[in-house]
Enzyme design. Sequence first.
Site, PDB file in Angstrom:
ATOM      1  N   SER A 187     -21.212   4.613  -0.303  1.00  0.00           N
ATOM      2  CA  SER A 187     -20.676   4.128   0.960  1.00  0.00           C
ATOM      3  C   SER A 187     -21.136   4.907   2.190  1.00  0.00           C
ATOM      4  O   SER A 187     -20.985   4.424   3.302  1.00  0.00           O
ATOM      5  CB  SER A 187     -19.148   4.115   0.888  1.00  0.00           C
ATOM      6  OG  SER A 187     -18.675   5.421   0.742  1.00  0.00           O
ATOM      7  N   HIS A 215     -18.015  -1.461  -3.177  1.00  0.00           N
ATOM      8  CA  HIS A 215     -18.737  -1.869  -1.962  1.00  0.00           C
ATOM      9  C   HIS A 215     -19.800  -2.916  -2.261  1.00  0.00           C
ATOM     10  O   HIS A 215     -20.825  -2.972  -1.572  1.00  0.00           O
ATOM     11  CB  HIS A 215     -19.364  -0.655  -1.267  1.00  0.00           C
ATOM     12  CG  HIS A 215     -18.371   0.201  -0.549  1.00  0.00           C
ATOM     13  ND1 HIS A 215     -17.900  -0.093   0.712  1.00  0.00           N
ATOM     14  CD2 HIS A 215     -17.737   1.333  -0.925  1.00  0.00           C
ATOM     15  CE1 HIS A 215     -17.034   0.827   1.086  1.00  0.00           C
ATOM     16  NE2 HIS A 215     -16.909   1.705   0.107  1.00  0.00           N
ATOM     17  N   LYS A 246     -11.249  -4.476  -0.740  1.00  0.00           N
ATOM     18  CA  LYS A 246     -12.323  -4.454   0.264  1.00  0.00           C
ATOM     19  C   LYS A 246     -12.774  -5.893   0.535  1.00  0.00           C
ATOM     20  O   LYS A 246     -11.999  -6.659   1.102  1.00  0.00           O
ATOM     21  CB  LYS A 246     -13.440  -3.523  -0.195  1.00  0.00           C
ATOM     22  CG  LYS A 246     -12.989  -2.060  -0.069  1.00  0.00           C
ATOM     23  CD  LYS A 246     -13.974  -1.041  -0.583  1.00  0.00           C
ATOM     24  CE  LYS A 246     -13.414   0.358  -0.312  1.00  0.00           C
ATOM     25  NZ  LYS A 246     -13.681   1.298  -1.400  1.00  0.00           N
TER      26      LYS A 246
HETATM   27  C1  LIG Z   1     -12.750   2.285  -2.032  1.00  0.00           C
HETATM   28  C2  LIG Z   1     -13.311   2.775  -3.304  1.00  0.00           C
HETATM   29  C3  LIG Z   1     -12.496   3.044  -4.406  1.00  0.00           C
HETATM   30  C4  LIG Z   1     -11.005   2.946  -4.325  1.00  0.00           C
HETATM   31  O1  LIG Z   1     -10.591   1.622  -4.263  1.00  0.00           O
HETATM   32  P1  LIG Z   1      -9.010   1.325  -4.134  1.00  0.00           P
HETATM   33  O2  LIG Z   1      -8.826  -0.020  -4.725  1.00  0.00           O
HETATM   34  O3  LIG Z   1      -8.711   1.377  -2.677  1.00  0.00           O
HETATM   35  O4  LIG Z   1      -8.298   2.391  -4.875  1.00  0.00           O
HETATM   36  C5  LIG Z   1     -13.094   3.421  -5.585  1.00  0.00           C
HETATM   37  N1  LIG Z   1     -14.430   3.557  -5.693  1.00  0.00           N
HETATM   38  C6  LIG Z   1     -15.253   3.318  -4.638  1.00  0.00           C
HETATM   39  C7  LIG Z   1     -16.720   3.472  -4.797  1.00  0.00           C
HETATM   40  C8  LIG Z   1     -14.715   2.936  -3.411  1.00  0.00           C
HETATM   41  O5  LIG Z   1     -15.510   2.733  -2.371  1.00  0.00           O
END
Ligand SMILES: *Cc1c(COP(=O)(O)O)cnc(C)c1O
Length: 400
Positions: A187, A215, A246
């Site tokens: 990210s 992502h 997301k």
């Molecule tokens: C945002 C993210 C998470 C966490 O996701 P949540 O559902 O908010 O706990 C885990 N791994 C990656 C790579 C992320 O970007």
Amino acid sequence: MVTAESFYSKVRSELEGIRDAGLYKSERIITTPQGSRINTSGRDGVINLCANNYLGLSSHPKVLLAASQALSDRGFGLSSVRFICGTQDAHKELERRLSIFLGMEDTILYGSAFDANGGLFETLLGAEDAVISDELNHASIIDGVRLSKAKRFRYRHNDMADLRAQLEAANAAGARFKLVFTDGVFSMDGTIAQLDKIRGICDEFGALLGIDECHASGFLGKTGRGSHEFRGVFGQIDIITGTLGKALGGASGGFTSAKKEVVELLRQRSRPYLFSNTVAPSIVGASLEVLDILESDTSLRDKLEANAKFFRRGLEKLSFDVKPGDHPIVPVMVYDARKAQELSARLLDLGVYVIGFFYPVVPKGQARIRVQLSAAHSEQDLSEALSAFETAGKELEIIQ
Ligand SMILES: *Cc1c(COP(=O)(O)O)cnc(C)c1O
């Protein structure tokens, strides 16, 4: 005797240390739904370039409708973990639909992707086994691996020669099963893992391959299935973890997809699944609608791709130093931490909300502004944002 009061003064001095180091994080208060423009403390109609709302589904009318329908049909909450009385028909349907969408046999839902990763490694691997991890993997993967007894190997970020070396080291250590695990997309840079190459190397070593698609799910690849589709290895991944928080609606919830027997074992042993509440019905109903939208046509991921290209090209035309890539994360390199902070502050004055990243989130001297595009952005939003970048960039002498 050490007093309880001295504990509190230690906490306060730690906070001071965080502030002194310039690492203190504060929350920006938003008074609107998530969207291309938001109202935030003191400023209305700010163009938002820092949400993970890649497909604009966080406040999409069809998603809201599906959520409220599920709320009235299935209630607000289930007050239970899955295996006691927390599984509705819709949970099973969402697991089935996610499996199809991702090209996997089966799926298990979690309260979050953090939980999906937290409950993965310990359940599947023992002390005889090994996890081979990209050094820049997400914190939840690192924590999940820590909870397991498996031997740990880290390869240099995105470095295929080192991945191979670490697999050899795992063999030399006598590892039984080897699981290579990587973020599908990283990210900070929007780097997309070289899953075609990684799959080939895993096969040479008889290793399993797992990816975290937080992502990527919903928009990467021609039909938005994720980085495995983007890299031409759809259907060839052993384990996928991901989030509903997301691109896929943005509320909360996570999942792990894998072969049937793996998911079955996770349902028996994975601690965040066994000991934490089920996903709320409204989120499940909305997520089913999200999959309907994404499977019916590719217009949202196409729009996102076009927006990302447009914005990236616009910044390059202004001669900003943009990290090359194909992801809607567009890192604008500023290098100097103070300049990056000044740029994001000035952009907010000009009505554009972006976040600056600097050490220790990124390496020293690699400070940047991370722009994230969304299918919700209109061309008007993006043109306005580009003029703000031009104004602020010239004022701060980042561009000529
Ligand atoms: C945002 C993210 C998470 C966490 O996701 P949540 O559902 O908010 O706990 C885990 N791994 C990656 C790579 C992320 O970007």
